[in-house]
Motif scaffolding. Structure first.
Motif, mmCIF file in Angstrom:
data_model
loop_
_atom_site.group_PDB
_atom_site.id
_atom_site.type_symbol
_atom_site.label_atom_id
_atom_site.label_comp_id
_atom_site.label_asym_id
_atom_site.label_seq_id
_atom_site.Cartn_x
_atom_site.Cartn_y
_atom_site.Cartn_z
ATOM 1 N N TYR A 66 -77.811 -68.242 36.440
ATOM 2 C CA TYR A 66 -78.863 -68.798 35.585
ATOM 3 C C TYR A 66 -78.394 -70.162 35.084
ATOM 4 N N PRO A 67 -78.469 -71.205 35.922
ATOM 5 C CA PRO A 67 -77.866 -72.501 35.583
ATOM 6 C C PRO A 67 -78.439 -73.155 34.343
ATOM 7 N N TYR A 68 -79.674 -72.812 33.961
ATOM 8 C CA TYR A 68 -80.268 -73.412 32.769
ATOM 9 C C TYR A 68 -79.561 -72.991 31.491
ATOM 10 N N LEU A 69 -78.759 -71.928 31.542
ATOM 11 C CA LEU A 69 -77.967 -71.551 30.373
ATOM 12 C C LEU A 69 -76.986 -72.667 30.006
ATOM 13 N N GLN A 70 -76.442 -73.319 31.025
ATOM 14 C CA GLN A 70 -75.523 -74.431 30.755
ATOM 15 C C GLN A 70 -76.260 -75.573 30.067
ATOM 16 N N ASP A 71 -77.505 -75.791 30.448
ATOM 17 C CA ASP A 71 -78.312 -76.822 29.788
ATOM 18 C C ASP A 71 -78.509 -76.480 28.314
ATOM 19 N N GLU A 72 -78.737 -75.195 28.035
ATOM 20 C CA GLU A 72 -78.895 -74.766 26.647
ATOM 21 C C GLU A 72 -77.608 -74.988 25.861
ATOM 22 N N ILE A 73 -76.485 -74.641 26.461
ATOM 23 C CA ILE A 73 -75.193 -74.824 25.790
ATOM 24 C C ILE A 73 -74.953 -76.296 25.490
ATOM 25 N N GLU A 74 -75.206 -77.153 26.473
ATOM 26 C CA GLU A 74 -74.987 -78.587 26.272
ATOM 27 C C GLU A 74 -75.936 -79.129 25.207
ATOM 28 N N ILE A 80 -75.530 -79.090 17.193
ATOM 29 C CA ILE A 80 -74.519 -78.683 16.217
ATOM 30 C C ILE A 80 -73.785 -79.908 15.686
ATOM 31 N N ALA A 81 -73.517 -80.866 16.562
ATOM 32 C CA ALA A 81 -72.830 -82.088 16.140
ATOM 33 C C ALA A 81 -73.640 -82.850 15.105
ATOM 34 N N LYS A 82 -74.961 -82.747 15.164
ATOM 35 C CA LYS A 82 -75.835 -83.429 14.211
ATOM 36 C C LYS A 82 -76.192 -82.548 13.016
ATOM 37 N N ASP A 83 -75.710 -81.298 13.015
ATOM 38 C CA ASP A 83 -75.967 -80.366 11.919
ATOM 39 C C ASP A 83 -77.461 -80.150 11.684
ATOM 40 N N PHE A 84 -78.199 -79.981 12.780
ATOM 41 C CA PHE A 84 -79.621 -79.681 12.681
ATOM 42 C C PHE A 84 -79.809 -78.169 12.508
ATOM 43 N N ALA A 98 -70.702 -70.327 22.356
ATOM 44 C CA ALA A 98 -70.222 -71.043 23.537
ATOM 45 C C ALA A 98 -70.298 -72.547 23.331
ATOM 46 N N ALA A 99 -71.367 -73.018 22.682
ATOM 47 C CA ALA A 99 -71.519 -74.447 22.413
ATOM 48 C C ALA A 99 -70.429 -74.966 21.478
ATOM 49 N N CYS A 100 -69.874 -74.071 20.681
ATOM 50 C CA CYS A 100 -68.789 -74.433 19.770
ATOM 51 C C CYS A 100 -67.416 -74.323 20.434
ATOM 52 N N GLY A 101 -67.406 -73.923 21.703
ATOM 53 C CA GLY A 101 -66.149 -73.811 22.429
ATOM 54 C C GLY A 101 -65.511 -72.441 22.394
ATOM 55 N N ALA A 102 -66.193 -71.446 21.802
ATOM 56 C CA ALA A 102 -65.649 -70.089 21.727
ATOM 57 C C ALA A 102 -65.933 -69.331 23.027
ATOM 58 N N LYS A 103 -65.103 -68.358 23.323
ATOM 59 C CA LYS A 103 -65.266 -67.538 24.530
ATOM 60 C C LYS A 103 -66.315 -66.459 24.296
ATOM 61 N N VAL A 104 -67.207 -66.291 25.258
ATOM 62 C CA VAL A 104 -68.193 -65.206 25.249
ATOM 63 C C VAL A 104 -67.877 -64.303 26.431
ATOM 64 N N PHE A 105 -67.839 -62.998 26.208
ATOM 65 C CA PHE A 105 -67.379 -62.100 27.262
ATOM 66 C C PHE A 105 -67.981 -60.708 27.103
ATOM 67 N N GLY A 106 -67.886 -59.920 28.167
ATOM 68 C CA GLY A 106 -68.383 -58.556 28.127
ATOM 69 C C GLY A 106 -67.586 -57.705 27.167
ATOM 70 N N GLY A 107 -68.296 -56.891 26.380
ATOM 71 C CA GLY A 107 -67.636 -56.053 25.392
ATOM 72 C C GLY A 107 -67.185 -54.718 25.958
ATOM 73 N N HIS A 108 -66.583 -53.920 25.102
ATOM 74 C CA HIS A 108 -66.043 -52.623 25.504
ATOM 75 C C HIS A 108 -67.054 -51.497 25.332
ATOM 76 N N ASP A 142 -72.324 -57.713 25.196
ATOM 77 C CA ASP A 142 -71.398 -58.845 25.166
ATOM 78 C C ASP A 142 -70.973 -59.143 23.740
ATOM 79 N N THR A 143 -69.885 -59.898 23.623
ATOM 80 C CA THR A 143 -69.396 -60.327 22.320
ATOM 81 C C THR A 143 -68.771 -61.700 22.480
ATOM 82 N N PHE A 144 -68.139 -62.208 21.426
ATOM 83 C CA PHE A 144 -67.589 -63.560 21.469
ATOM 84 C C PHE A 144 -66.474 -63.695 20.444
ATOM 85 N N ASP A 145 -65.649 -64.729 20.636
ATOM 86 C CA ASP A 145 -64.654 -65.081 19.635
ATOM 87 C C ASP A 145 -65.313 -65.933 18.560
ATOM 88 N N LEU A 146 -64.770 -65.888 17.370
ATOM 89 C CA LEU A 146 -65.302 -66.686 16.274
ATOM 90 C C LEU A 146 -64.959 -68.158 16.500
#
Length: 231
Positions: A66-74, A80-84, A98-108, A142-146
């Motif tokens: 789903y390549p458009y997910l990368q567009d959403e992240i970018e 986020i940089a503009k604090d909107f 993910a946009a903040c640089g945190a890892k998103v991954f499958g949970g347990h 799924d889950t993610f790091d803070l």
């Protein structure tokens, strides 16, 4: 006076604003839906208007499929940089992470159903305070790091990361606070394969919606209005 509006990114037809829609309408907002993979203009990420990024069954890390997910992240990185003002729910929260640089991954564990949150001190000082003791709807695997710059707001018995905030305007919720109980049957039908695969008792889940849905709607309205007052 011009009409205020919000932009909404939708990944799945029945996962919409839910109970939030009526609140926004009552407050005089015009709601503009955009659909992932179909018609998301890049301009909305640099639009100061509120952006809501909703949930869906795909994974943030599936950008090859789903390549458009990368567009959403970018796009969210720029926002986020503009604090909107930005609110992410479930997949939306993961995309913000993910946009903040945190890892998103499958949970347990496939966390599906209603349960209470454990709020942090920062959570009690945030709009999530209205969810104390309230059963919210979880529907994720799924889950993610803070993210480094984020404040941790809530956890559940299965996952530490259930909500975080960046400043006052960016809020990420792993769970579904926006559920409209009247439309819950759409979730049960639309996610029937996932529910059966995860061996979720659909009859029990339906009963939970009846038992907890109305209280969730009341708390969700208070949460949303509190967040809006600060953005």
């Amino acid at each position: 006076m011009s009409t205020q509006y919000i932009n909404v990114i939708q990944h799945l037809a029945f996962e919409d604003l839910g109970s939030f829609e009526q609140v926004f309408q009552q407050l005089g907002f015009e709601i503009r839906y955009f659909h992932a993979g179909v018609n998301i203009p890049t301009e909305i990420y640099l639009d100061p208007a509120i952006l809501i990024v909703l949930g869906g069954p795909i994974g943030v890390y599936e950008t090859d499929i789903y390549p458009y997910l990368q567009d959403e992240i970018e796009g969210l990185k720029q926002r986020i940089a503009k604090d909107f003002a930005t609110l992410g729910i479930c997949l939306g929260a993961q995309l913000i992470a993910a946009a903040c640089g945190a890892k998103v991954f499958g949970g347990h564990y496939k966390e599906i159903g209603f349960s209470r949150l454990n709020l942090s001190d920062a959570g009690f000082a945030s709009p999530l305070k209205y969810l104390d003791g309230v059963y919210v709807l979880h529907w994720h695997g799924d889950t993610f790091d803070l993210p480094d710059q984020a404040r941790h707001l809530a956890s559940s018995i299965y996952y530490k990361q259930q909500a975080f905030a960046i400043g006052r305007k960016i809020l990420a919720l792993q769970f579904h606070v926006e559920l409209n109980p009247a439309n819950f049957e759409q979730w049960l039908i639309g996610h029937c394969c996932e529910l059966n695969h995860a061996k979720i008792d659909i009859l029990a889940l339906r009963e939970e919606n009846v038992r907890y849905g109305k209280d969730l709607v009341v708390a969700a309205e208070k949460l949303l209005k509190d967040w809006l007052a600060n953005v």
